[in-house]
Design a protein around this motif. Structure first.
Motif, PDB file in Angstrom:
ATOM      1  N   LEU A 158       0.842  -1.211   0.000  1.00 45.48           N
ATOM      2  CA  LEU A 158       0.000   0.000   0.000  1.00 45.48           C
ATOM      3  C   LEU A 158       0.875   1.258   0.000  1.00 45.48           C
ATOM      4  N   THR A 159       1.859   1.289   0.895  1.00 46.06           N
ATOM      5  CA  THR A 159       2.695   2.485   1.054  1.00 46.06           C
ATOM      6  C   THR A 159       3.517   2.780  -0.193  1.00 46.06           C
ATOM      7  N   ILE A 160       4.187   1.749  -0.719  1.00 46.87           N
ATOM      8  CA  ILE A 160       5.045   1.955  -1.897  1.00 46.87           C
ATOM      9  C   ILE A 160       4.217   2.398  -3.095  1.00 46.87           C
ATOM     10  N   THR A 161       3.071   1.753  -3.308  1.00 43.91           N
ATOM     11  CA  THR A 161       2.225   2.099  -4.457  1.00 43.91           C
ATOM     12  C   THR A 161       1.654   3.502  -4.317  1.00 43.91           C
ATOM     13  N   ALA A 162       1.266   3.874  -3.109  1.00 45.58           N
ATOM     14  CA  ALA A 162       0.744   5.229  -2.876  1.00 45.58           C
ATOM     15  C   ALA A 162       1.813   6.283  -3.148  1.00 45.58           C
ATOM     16  N   LEU A 163       3.070   5.957  -2.840  1.00 57.83           N
ATOM     17  CA  LEU A 163       4.163   6.907  -3.045  1.00 57.83           C
ATOM     18  C   LEU A 163       4.543   7.051  -4.515  1.00 57.83           C
ATOM     19  N   ILE A 164       4.568   5.919  -5.245  1.00 55.10           N
ATOM     20  CA  ILE A 164       4.994   5.982  -6.653  1.00 55.10           C
ATOM     21  C   ILE A 164       3.814   6.152  -7.609  1.00 55.10           C
ATOM     22  N   HIS A 165       2.581   6.087  -7.099  1.00 56.34           N
ATOM     23  CA  HIS A 165       1.360   6.269  -7.894  1.00 56.34           C
ATOM     24  C   HIS A 165       1.269   5.287  -9.069  1.00 56.34           C
ATOM     25  N   SER A 166       1.726   4.062  -8.845  1.00 57.26           N
ATOM     26  CA  SER A 166       1.667   3.078  -9.924  1.00 57.26           C
ATOM     27  C   SER A 166       1.653   1.660  -9.371  1.00 57.26           C
ATOM     28  N   SER A 167       0.480   1.031  -9.418  1.00 63.31           N
ATOM     29  CA  SER A 167       0.401  -0.371  -8.996  1.00 63.31           C
ATOM     30  C   SER A 167       1.099  -1.261 -10.022  1.00 63.31           C
ATOM     31  N   ALA A 168       1.000  -0.886 -11.324  1.00 64.80           N
ATOM     32  CA  ALA A 168       1.634  -1.679 -12.388  1.00 64.80           C
ATOM     33  C   ALA A 168       3.151  -1.716 -12.204  1.00 64.80           C
ATOM     34  N   GLY A 169       3.735  -0.576 -11.828  1.00 64.82           N
ATOM     35  CA  GLY A 169       5.177  -0.514 -11.598  1.00 64.82           C
ATOM     36  C   GLY A 169       5.598  -1.403 -10.443  1.00 64.82           C
ATOM     37  N   PHE A 170       4.831  -1.358  -9.348  1.00 62.51           N
ATOM     38  CA  PHE A 170       5.156  -2.174  -8.176  1.00 62.51           C
ATOM     39  C   PHE A 170       4.945  -3.658  -8.468  1.00 62.51           C
ATOM     40  N   ILE A 171       3.851  -3.981  -9.163  1.00 61.80           N
ATOM     41  CA  ILE A 171       3.584  -5.376  -9.519  1.00 61.80           C
ATOM     42  C   ILE A 171       4.655  -5.896 -10.478  1.00 61.80           C
ATOM     43  N   GLY A 172       5.119  -5.018 -11.380  1.00 64.95           N
ATOM     44  CA  GLY A 172       6.222  -5.377 -12.265  1.00 64.95           C
ATOM     45  C   GLY A 172       7.469  -5.745 -11.467  1.00 64.95           C
ATOM     46  N   LEU A 173       7.734  -4.980 -10.408  1.00 63.18           N
ATOM     47  CA  LEU A 173       8.875  -5.267  -9.528  1.00 63.18           C
ATOM     48  C   LEU A 173       8.705  -6.629  -8.856  1.00 63.18           C
ATOM     49  N   LEU A 174       7.481  -6.936  -8.398  1.00 58.47           N
ATOM     50  CA  LEU A 174       7.214  -8.228  -7.760  1.00 58.47           C
ATOM     51  C   LEU A 174       7.449  -9.379  -8.736  1.00 58.47           C
ATOM     52  N   ILE A 175       7.028  -9.181  -9.982  1.00 63.95           N
ATOM     53  CA  ILE A 175       7.232 -10.219 -11.007  1.00 63.95           C
ATOM     54  C   ILE A 175       8.725 -10.446 -11.234  1.00 63.95           C
ATOM     55  N   VAL A 176       9.480  -9.352 -11.279  1.00 66.04           N
ATOM     56  CA  VAL A 176      10.938  -9.450 -11.455  1.00 66.04           C
ATOM     57  C   VAL A 176      11.570 -10.176 -10.267  1.00 66.04           C
ATOM     58  N   LEU A 177      11.137  -9.841  -9.055  1.00 62.21           N
ATOM     59  CA  LEU A 177      11.652 -10.516  -7.852  1.00 62.21           C
ATOM     60  C   LEU A 177      11.324 -12.005  -7.887  1.00 62.21           C
ATOM     61  N   GLY A 178      10.088 -12.332  -8.316  1.00 59.16           N
ATOM     62  CA  GLY A 178       9.693 -13.735  -8.427  1.00 59.16           C
ATOM     63  C   GLY A 178      10.492 -14.468  -9.486  1.00 59.16           C
ATOM     64  N   HIS A 179      10.718 -13.795 -10.610  1.00 58.85           N
ATOM     65  CA  HIS A 179      11.493 -14.388 -11.716  1.00 58.85           C
ATOM     66  C   HIS A 179      12.922 -14.717 -11.268  1.00 58.85           C
ATOM     67  N   ASN A 180      13.466 -13.866 -10.392  1.00 63.35           N
ATOM     68  CA  ASN A 180      14.819 -14.085  -9.878  1.00 63.35           C
ATOM     69  C   ASN A 180      14.822 -14.930  -8.603  1.00 63.35           C
ATOM     70  N   GLN A 181      13.664 -15.505  -8.284  1.00 56.07           N
ATOM     71  CA  GLN A 181      13.510 -16.393  -7.116  1.00 56.07           C
ATOM     72  C   GLN A 181      13.902 -15.713  -5.804  1.00 56.07           C
ATOM     73  N   LEU A 182      13.573 -14.421  -5.709  1.00 55.03           N
ATOM     74  CA  LEU A 182      13.871 -13.665  -4.493  1.00 55.03           C
ATOM     75  C   LEU A 182      12.652 -13.541  -3.587  1.00 55.03           C
ATOM     76  N   ILE A 183      11.488 -13.964  -4.081  1.00 51.92           N
ATOM     77  CA  ILE A 183      10.270 -13.919  -3.273  1.00 51.92           C
ATOM     78  C   ILE A 183       9.350 -15.061  -3.699  1.00 51.92           C
ATOM     79  N   ASP A 184       8.659 -15.663  -2.729  1.00 47.61           N
ATOM     80  CA  ASP A 184       7.734 -16.763  -3.025  1.00 47.61           C
ATOM     81  C   ASP A 184       6.384 -16.210  -3.454  1.00 47.61           C
ATOM     82  N   PHE A 185       5.677 -16.998  -4.261  1.00 48.95           N
ATOM     83  CA  PHE A 185       4.362 -16.569  -4.762  1.00 48.95           C
ATOM     84  C   PHE A 185       3.406 -16.250  -3.629  1.00 48.95           C
ATOM     85  N   GLN A 186       3.374 -17.103  -2.597  1.00 46.47           N
ATOM     86  CA  GLN A 186       2.416 -16.903  -1.503  1.00 46.47           C
ATOM     87  C   GLN A 186       2.667 -15.603  -0.744  1.00 46.47           C
TER      88      GLN A 186
END
Length: 202
Positions: A140-168
């Motif tokens: 919530l905080t990061i998206t509110a600051l950058i005004h872009s859910s797509a940008g933040f979700i893109g970051l999550l996808i990149v983190l997942g692709h690099n196996q730095l975060i689990d899907f759950q």
């Protein structure tokens, strides 16, 4: 805005508006403005809002399909019409160029995260997002600051692709991101009419 007079037309308009500008936040701010000056009613704005919500997911789908590999080709397709074209051709080139640059930045971000796969500091930070409430608050905080859910979700996808975060563990972050992206609409509606404030709340 005649297309928005039907529910299906409104959804289509909202979908393509968000797809072109890669921002549902921009779409909601525009809707707040249209309601404020009575170009749209609250009832007619709701299908557009739904279309915008659907349209914003397309960016995430494209990122997950690894379209960023072809980002420089997209940039090249956009840069020539933007430089040498006129009127609508130039505007279309600008849109394509912008989309290409977005995906190129995601590609660079993905490549820069590769060395952090075994970083103990990053792994320690990721422990915080395992708490679902804290994860939602971070999203919530990061998206509110950058005004872009797509940008933040893109970051999550990149983190997942690099196996730095689990899907759950991304799910609370995603929920937080979708709540956080409404902050822009609320800010735009602070001094607006009652209907505009209702639209922002919806």
């Amino acid at each position: 805005l005649n297309i928005s007079k039907t529910k299906v037309g409104g959804v289509i308009f909202g979908f393509f508006f968000t797809l072109l500008f890669q921002s549902s936040s921009a779409a909601t701010v525009v809707l707040v403005g249209f309601i404020e000056v009575e170009l749209l009613t609250l009832k007619n704005s709701l299908p557009i809002l739904l279309g915008a919500g659907i349209g914003t997911t397309i960016a995430a789908q494209l990122i997950s399909l690894n379209v960023s590999t072809y980002s420089l080709i997209i940039v090249a397709l956009g840069v020539f019409p933007y430089i040498f074209g006129k009127n609508r051709v130039q505007s279309a080139g600008k849109v394509v160029l912008s989309i290409g640059l977005i995906f190129f930045s995601i590609k660079l971000m993905s490549e820069s995260l590769e060395p952090f796969k075994n970083s103990s500091q990053l792994l320690a930070m990721m422990e915080y997002v395992k708490n679902p409430f804290l994860g939602a608050l971070i999203g919530l905080t990061i998206t509110a600051l950058i005004h872009s859910s797509a940008g933040f979700i893109g970051l999550l996808i990149v983190l997942g692709h690099n196996q730095l975060i689990d899907f759950q563990h991304t799910l609370p972050l995603l929920i937080g991101a979708n709540i956080g992206t409404t902050a822009t609409a609320h800010l735009a509606a602070i001094k607006s009419t009652v209907d505009a404030k209702k639209m922002a709340m919806i």
